[in-house]
Design a protein around this motif. Structure first.
Motif, short mmCIF file in Angstrom:
data_model
loop_
_atom_site.label_atom_id
_atom_site.label_comp_id
_atom_site.label_asym_id
_atom_site.label_seq_id
_atom_site.Cartn_x
_atom_site.Cartn_y
_atom_site.Cartn_z
N SER A 162 -7.00 2.20 8.05
CA SER A 162 -5.75 2.42 7.31
C SER A 162 -4.54 2.16 8.20
N THR B 85 0.81 -1.22 0.00
CA THR B 85 0.00 0.00 0.00
C THR B 85 0.84 1.27 0.00
N LEU C 19 -8.48 -2.65 2.80
CA LEU C 19 -8.96 -2.16 4.09
C LEU C 19 -10.05 -3.05 4.66
N ILE D 79 -6.99 -0.49 -2.66
CA ILE D 79 -6.76 -0.15 -1.24
C ILE D 79 -8.04 -0.34 -0.44
N HIS D 80 -9.18 0.03 -1.03
CA HIS D 80 -10.44 -0.13 -0.29
C HIS D 80 -10.71 -1.59 0.01
N LEU E 150 -10.62 7.31 2.40
CA LEU E 150 -10.33 5.98 2.94
C LEU E 150 -9.71 6.06 4.33
N ARG E 151 -9.01 7.16 4.61
CA ARG E 151 -8.40 7.30 5.93
C ARG E 151 -9.46 7.48 7.02
#
Length: 296
Positions: free
Chosen positions: A271, A26, A51, A47-48, A106-107
Motif C-alpha cells: 500500500s 486510491t 496493489l 485497490i487489490h 490490504l494494508r
C-alpha cells in the motif's frame, strides 16, 4: 404511477461501477468505501488489483540503499528484482468473496524483491587510505559478481549492536544511466544486535535452502527499518573468522566479532508503494497534462 425504482449509482452493473471508480486515485477511493457494502466491495477489488500491479510497473525500477551511516558515499545502491506480491488469503480478491470484507487487510500485504549485485562502470566514491575520497567504478570495488548482496558487520567488544540506514526509492531510468525521476518509498534505521547475529549465524538454515524453513524462522530473519514496518530485509547471517583477536582483553569482555549479512529479500508494504507511485504519476501528469491511474 410513480416509478420508485432506484436510479442512483448503486443500481449500475458491477462492470460499469468498476469502470467509473477506476478513474479515481486510491486516496480518493478510500473515503467512498463507507458508502455501502456493494461500493465497498467494488473499491476493495479495484485497490487489490492496483496493489498487485503497482510493484511490477514496467518502466520503473525499485532500488535499495543500505549502509552504515559512516559508509554512505562508498556503498552502491542495488537494483531489486521483483519476486511477487502477497494475495489476500491466498486468492485473488473478487467482488463477491467474503475474504474481501475489510480494507484494513490490504494494508498487511507486502511485495517481495531480491536485491541484485551491482556491476558495470557506475561511479561511486571510496575512502582513500590517506584521507579524502577517490572515485572508482563498481567493477573495481565489487569482488563478488554472483549470488546474494552482502554486507560485512564488525562489532568491537564494547558494542551491543550496529546500525544500518536503509532507503528504498522507485526510479524511472533515463538516458546514459541517469534517472529521469525518483520517488522515495520509505527510509529507516535498523539496529542489528550482537545477540541476534550470534543466534542467526548458528541456525542450520543460515546458509542453506529456505524451502523447508518454517514461517516462524523466516520472521526471525526479517529486520524492519521502522516501527511502522513499511520496509524490511530478510537476512542470512554467516560468521566470519578473519578477525584478529585484540592484544588485550578483559576477563568479562565480549570478544570482537564479525559477520556477513546476505540480503535474501527486500520486503515493502504494497500500500505504501502504491500510494507513493500514484503521487509520482500525478506529478508527471501535472507536467504532461494527461491523467495517469494505475489499473490492472
Amino acid at each position: 404511477m410513480i416509478d420508485r425504482t432506484s436510479r442512483g449509482i448503486g443500481s449500475l452493473p458491477n462492470e460499469i461501477l468498476i469502470s467509473i471508480l477506476s478513474l479515481f486515485p486510491t486516496r480518493t477511493l478510500l473515503p467512498m468505501a463507507t458508502t455501502s457494502r456493494r461500493i465497498h466491495n467494488v473499491i476493495l477489488s479495484i485497490i487489490h488489483r492496483r496493489l498487485l500491479a503497482a510493484a511490477s510497473v514496467a518502466d520503473r525500477q525499485l532500488i535499495l540503499e543500505c549502509y552504515h551511516p559512516s559508509a554512505k558515499f562508498s556503498t552502491p545502491y542495488y537494483n531489486c528484482e521483483y519476486l511477487g506480491t502477497d494475495a489476500l488469503d491466498g486468492e485473488s480478491c473478487g467482488i463477491e468473496k467474503e475474504t474481501c470484507s475489510d480494507l484494513g487487510r490490504l494494508r498487511g500485504l507486502y511485495s517481495h524483491f531480491r536485491p541484485a549485485q551491482p556491476e558495470g562502470d557506475r561511479k561511486i566514491w571510496t575512502p582513500r587510505p590517506t584521507g579524502g575520497w577517490l572515485q572508482a567504478t563498481l567493477d573495481q570495488v565489487t569482488s563478488q559478481k554472483e549470488g546474494l548482496v552482502c554486507q560485512n558487520v564488525d562489532l568491537e567488544s564494547y558494542e551491543l549492536f550496529c546500525q544500518l540506514q536503509s532507503v528504498v526509492n522507485i526510479v524511472k531510468p533515463g538516458p546514459n544511466g541517469y534517472f529521469s525521476s525518483s520517488t522515495k518509498i520509505s527510509e529507516g534505521l535498523m539496529r542489528v544486535w550482537r545477540d541476534w547475529l550470534a543466534e542467526r549465524s548458528q541456525s542450520p538454515l543460515s546458509t542453506t535452502s529456505t524451502s523447508s524453513e518454517s514461517r516462524e524462522e523466516q520472521k526471525k530473519r526479517l529486520l524492519w527499518s521502522s516501527v511502522k514496518e513499511d520496509i524490511g530485509l530478510r537476512l542470512r547471517v554467516v560468521e566470519r573468522t578473519d578477525l584478529r583477536p585484540p592484544l588485550l582483553r578483559g576477563r568479562d569482555e565480549d570478544p570482537n566479532v564479525g559477520y556477513t549479512l546476505q540480503y535474501e529479500e527486500l520486503v515493502v508494504r504494497t500500500s505504501q508503494l502504491l500510494l507513493k507511485l500514484e503521487a509520482a504519476l500525478e506529478r508527471e501528469r501535472s507536467h504532461e497534462g494527461k491523467a495517469i491511474v494505475i489499473v490492472s
